[in-house]
Design a protein around this motif. Structure first.
Motif, PDB file in Angstrom:
ATOM      1  N   ASP A  88       9.663  12.395  80.562  1.00  0.00           N
ATOM      2  CA  ASP A  88       9.091  11.909  79.301  1.00  0.00           C
ATOM      3  C   ASP A  88      10.193  11.562  78.309  1.00  0.00           C
ATOM      4  OD1 ASP A  88       6.453  12.008  80.019  1.00  0.00           O
ATOM      5  OD2 ASP A  88       6.092  14.004  79.181  1.00  0.00           O
ATOM      6  N   PHE A  89      11.207  12.401  78.267  1.00  0.00           N
ATOM      7  CA  PHE A  89      12.363  12.153  77.399  1.00  0.00           C
ATOM      8  C   PHE A  89      13.021  10.829  77.782  1.00  0.00           C
ATOM      9  CE2 PHE A  89      16.912  12.502  76.532  1.00  0.00           C
ATOM     10  CZ  PHE A  89      16.935  12.941  75.214  1.00  0.00           C
ATOM     11  N   ALA A  90      13.187  10.598  79.082  1.00  0.00           N
ATOM     12  CA  ALA A  90      13.802   9.365  79.571  1.00  0.00           C
ATOM     13  C   ALA A  90      12.957   8.149  79.209  1.00  0.00           C
ATOM     14  CB  ALA A  90      13.996   9.440  81.083  1.00  0.00           C
ATOM     15  N   ARG A  91      11.646   8.269  79.339  1.00  0.00           N
ATOM     16  CA  ARG A  91      10.764   7.164  78.956  1.00  0.00           C
ATOM     17  C   ARG A  91      10.938   6.827  77.475  1.00  0.00           C
ATOM     18  NH1 ARG A  91       7.092  10.661  81.582  1.00  0.00           N
ATOM     19  NH2 ARG A  91       6.794  10.094  83.774  1.00  0.00           N
ATOM     20  N   GLY A  92      11.070   7.866  76.661  1.00  0.00           N
ATOM     21  CA  GLY A  92      11.249   7.650  75.232  1.00  0.00           C
ATOM     22  C   GLY A  92      12.549   6.936  74.917  1.00  0.00           C
ATOM     23  N   ALA A 172      20.446  -4.554  75.998  1.00  0.00           N
ATOM     24  CA  ALA A 172      19.549  -4.637  74.847  1.00  0.00           C
ATOM     25  C   ALA A 172      20.324  -4.969  73.578  1.00  0.00           C
ATOM     26  CB  ALA A 172      18.798  -3.317  74.678  1.00  0.00           C
ATOM     27  N   LEU A 173      21.487  -4.351  73.405  1.00  0.00           N
ATOM     28  CA  LEU A 173      22.295  -4.617  72.219  1.00  0.00           C
ATOM     29  C   LEU A 173      22.811  -6.052  72.192  1.00  0.00           C
ATOM     30  CD1 LEU A 173      24.305  -1.274  71.993  1.00  0.00           C
ATOM     31  CD2 LEU A 173      22.504  -2.059  70.449  1.00  0.00           C
ATOM     32  N   LEU A 174      23.074  -6.592  73.370  1.00  0.00           N
ATOM     33  CA  LEU A 174      23.548  -7.967  73.463  1.00  0.00           C
ATOM     34  C   LEU A 174      22.404  -8.980  73.453  1.00  0.00           C
ATOM     35  CD1 LEU A 174      26.367  -7.554  76.139  1.00  0.00           C
ATOM     36  CD2 LEU A 174      26.654  -7.935  73.683  1.00  0.00           C
ATOM     37  N   GLY A 175      21.180  -8.477  73.573  1.00  0.00           N
ATOM     38  CA  GLY A 175      20.028  -9.359  73.553  1.00  0.00           C
ATOM     39  C   GLY A 175      19.794 -10.099  74.852  1.00  0.00           C
ATOM     40  N   VAL A 176      20.242  -9.514  75.965  1.00  0.00           N
ATOM     41  CA  VAL A 176      20.059 -10.179  77.258  1.00  0.00           C
ATOM     42  C   VAL A 176      19.372  -9.228  78.241  1.00  0.00           C
ATOM     43  CG1 VAL A 176      22.079 -11.629  76.942  1.00  0.00           C
ATOM     44  CG2 VAL A 176      22.339  -9.438  78.107  1.00  0.00           C
ATOM     45  N   GLU A 177      18.633  -9.769  79.178  1.00  0.00           N
ATOM     46  CA  GLU A 177      18.055  -9.032  80.301  1.00  0.00           C
ATOM     47  C   GLU A 177      17.223  -7.827  79.882  1.00  0.00           C
ATOM     48  OE1 GLU A 177      21.020  -8.043  83.149  1.00  0.00           O
ATOM     49  OE2 GLU A 177      21.667 -10.091  83.428  1.00  0.00           O
ATOM     50  N   ARG A 178      16.470  -7.951  78.807  1.00  0.00           N
ATOM     51  CA  ARG A 178      15.563  -6.867  78.432  1.00  0.00           C
ATOM     52  C   ARG A 178      14.245  -7.071  79.177  1.00  0.00           C
ATOM     53  NH1 ARG A 178      17.232  -7.807  72.900  1.00  0.00           N
ATOM     54  NH2 ARG A 178      15.291  -8.939  72.613  1.00  0.00           N
ATOM     55  N   ASN A 179      14.297  -6.918  80.482  1.00  0.00           N
ATOM     56  CA  ASN A 179      13.135  -7.263  81.293  1.00  0.00           C
ATOM     57  C   ASN A 179      12.560  -6.084  82.067  1.00  0.00           C
ATOM     58  OD1 ASN A 179      15.249  -6.949  83.016  1.00  0.00           O
ATOM     59  ND2 ASN A 179      15.049  -8.929  84.040  1.00  0.00           N
ATOM     60  N   LEU A 180      12.782  -4.867  81.602  1.00  0.00           N
ATOM     61  CA  LEU A 180      12.189  -3.706  82.268  1.00  0.00           C
ATOM     62  C   LEU A 180      10.728  -3.596  81.858  1.00  0.00           C
ATOM     63  CD1 LEU A 180      14.889  -0.884  81.983  1.00  0.00           C
ATOM     64  CD2 LEU A 180      14.305  -2.265  83.963  1.00  0.00           C
ATOM     65  N   ASP A 181       9.838  -3.700  82.831  1.00  0.00           N
ATOM     66  CA  ASP A 181       8.427  -3.527  82.519  1.00  0.00           C
ATOM     67  C   ASP A 181       8.055  -2.054  82.643  1.00  0.00           C
ATOM     68  OD1 ASP A 181       8.437  -3.111  85.253  1.00  0.00           O
ATOM     69  OD2 ASP A 181       7.386  -4.972  85.737  1.00  0.00           O
ATOM     70  N   ALA A 182       6.802  -1.741  82.371  1.00  0.00           N
ATOM     71  CA  ALA A 182       6.351  -0.345  82.386  1.00  0.00           C
ATOM     72  C   ALA A 182       6.585   0.337  83.733  1.00  0.00           C
ATOM     73  CB  ALA A 182       4.888  -0.267  81.977  1.00  0.00           C
ATOM     74  N   PRO A 183       6.267  -0.310  84.865  1.00  0.00           N
ATOM     75  CA  PRO A 183       6.530   0.337  86.156  1.00  0.00           C
ATOM     76  C   PRO A 183       8.016   0.617  86.380  1.00  0.00           C
ATOM     77  CG  PRO A 183       4.952  -1.436  86.436  1.00  0.00           C
ATOM     78  CD  PRO A 183       5.484  -1.565  85.048  1.00  0.00           C
ATOM     79  N   ARG A 187       9.702   4.250  86.955  1.00  0.00           N
ATOM     80  CA  ARG A 187      10.513   4.546  88.141  1.00  0.00           C
ATOM     81  C   ARG A 187      11.880   5.117  87.758  1.00  0.00           C
ATOM     82  NH1 ARG A 187      10.613  -0.129  89.782  1.00  0.00           N
ATOM     83  NH2 ARG A 187      12.740  -0.748  89.250  1.00  0.00           N
ATOM     84  N   ILE A 188      12.527   4.511  86.776  1.00  0.00           N
ATOM     85  CA  ILE A 188      13.846   4.983  86.338  1.00  0.00           C
ATOM     86  C   ILE A 188      13.743   6.383  85.759  1.00  0.00           C
ATOM     87  CG2 ILE A 188      15.703   4.594  84.672  1.00  0.00           C
ATOM     88  CD1 ILE A 188      15.028   1.558  84.950  1.00  0.00           C
ATOM     89  N   ALA A 189      12.731   6.617  84.920  1.00  0.00           N
ATOM     90  CA  ALA A 189      12.574   7.914  84.262  1.00  0.00           C
ATOM     91  C   ALA A 189      12.328   9.033  85.266  1.00  0.00           C
ATOM     92  CB  ALA A 189      11.431   7.843  83.247  1.00  0.00           C
TER      93      ALA A 189
END
Length: 202
Positions: A88-92, A172-183, A187-189
Motif C-alpha cells: 500500500d505504501f508503494a502504491r501511494g 515523471a520529473l522530466l515529463g516523459v514516459e508516465r505511462n504506468l497504468d493501475a495494473p 504489479r510493481i507495488a
C-alpha cells in the motif's frame, strides 16, 4: 465553537493547500503568495496568519501528501500484515510521483531550489525525508516484533523506496514516459513488497 486566533476552517485550509500546489506547479516556488490567495479565494493575510511563511505553507502541502502515502503504515492491522502495508505504501508513492500535478510541483521546487533554498529545504524535510523516516520507524517496529530483520531500518527504508521508484520518478520529473497504468502500479507495488519481505526475512 469559536476558532482560535490564526485558525481557519478545514475547507478553507484545503483550498489554500490545493491552490498552492496548482500555482507552484505552474509558476514555481517564486510565485507570489497573492496568486495562491487569489486561487484559493482568500486574502494573502489569511495565508500568512495561518502558515507564517511560504516555507511553512510548502511544508504543510508536502506533509499532507506524506500523510496520504504513509497512512497504510498506521492502519490498525498494518503491524500484523507488513507485506500488505508495504505494498500500500508503494502504491501511494507511485501514485504520487505519477500524478502530473505532483510531478510538476516537485519539478518546479527543484528548479527554484537555488533561488529559494529555504522553501526547497522545507519540501525535502516534510516530504522525502519524512516519508523515509516514517517507513524506517515501521520497519524498526516490525524488526522488534520478529516479523522482519532490518539491522539498519533507515537504510532498509531507502532500499525499499529506491526499489519502488526506480527510474519512474526521474521520468515523471522530466515529463516523459508516465505511462504506468493501475495494473502496472499494482504489479510493481506487490512485487517490491514481496521481494523486500524475502530479503529481510527474520
Amino acid at each position: 465553537m469559536a476558532r482560535a486566533p490564526g485558525q481557519i476552517d478545514v475547507s478553507k485550509n484545503e483550498a489554500i493547500l490545493d491552490a498552492a500546489v496548482e500555482v507552484l506547479a505552474e509558476r514555481g516556488v517564486t510565485a507570489p503568495m497573492e496568486d495562491i490567495a487569489r486561487r484559493a479565494c482568500v486574502s494573502k493575510q489569511t495565508i500568512y496568519n495561518h502558515y507564517g511563511s511560504k516555507a511553512d505553507l510548502m511544508r504543510a502541502v508536502t506533509a499532507r501528501r506524506v500523510h496520504e502515502i504513509t497512512a497504510s503504515l498506521e492502519a490498525p492491522d498494518a503491524a500484523e500484515h507488513p507485506a500488505e502495508a508495504l505494498a500500500d505504501f508503494a502504491r501511494g508513492m507511485l501514485g504520487s510521483i505519477l500524478t502530473p500535478r505532483s510531478a510538476a510541483f516537485m519539478r518546479m521546487a527543484m528548479l527554484g531550489a537555488l533561488e529559494m533554498p529555504e522553501v526547497a529545504a522545507a519540501i525535502y524535510e516534510a516530504g522525502p525525508r519524512s516519508t523515509r523516516r516514517r517507513l524506517a520507524e515501521f520497519l524498526a517496529l516490525e524488526t522488534g516484533a520478529g516479523r522482519l530483520a532490518c539491522p539498519d531500518a533507515q537504510e532498509a527504508a531507502e532500499f525499499f523506496a529506491g526499489m519502488v521508484l526506480g527510474s519512474y520518478q526521474t521520468a515523471a520529473l522530466l515529463g516523459v514516459e508516465r505511462n504506468l497504468d493501475a495494473p502496472a502500479i499494482e504489479r510493481i507495488a506487490t512485487e517490491a513488497a514481496a521481494r523486500f519481505m524475502r530479503a529481510y526475512a527474520p
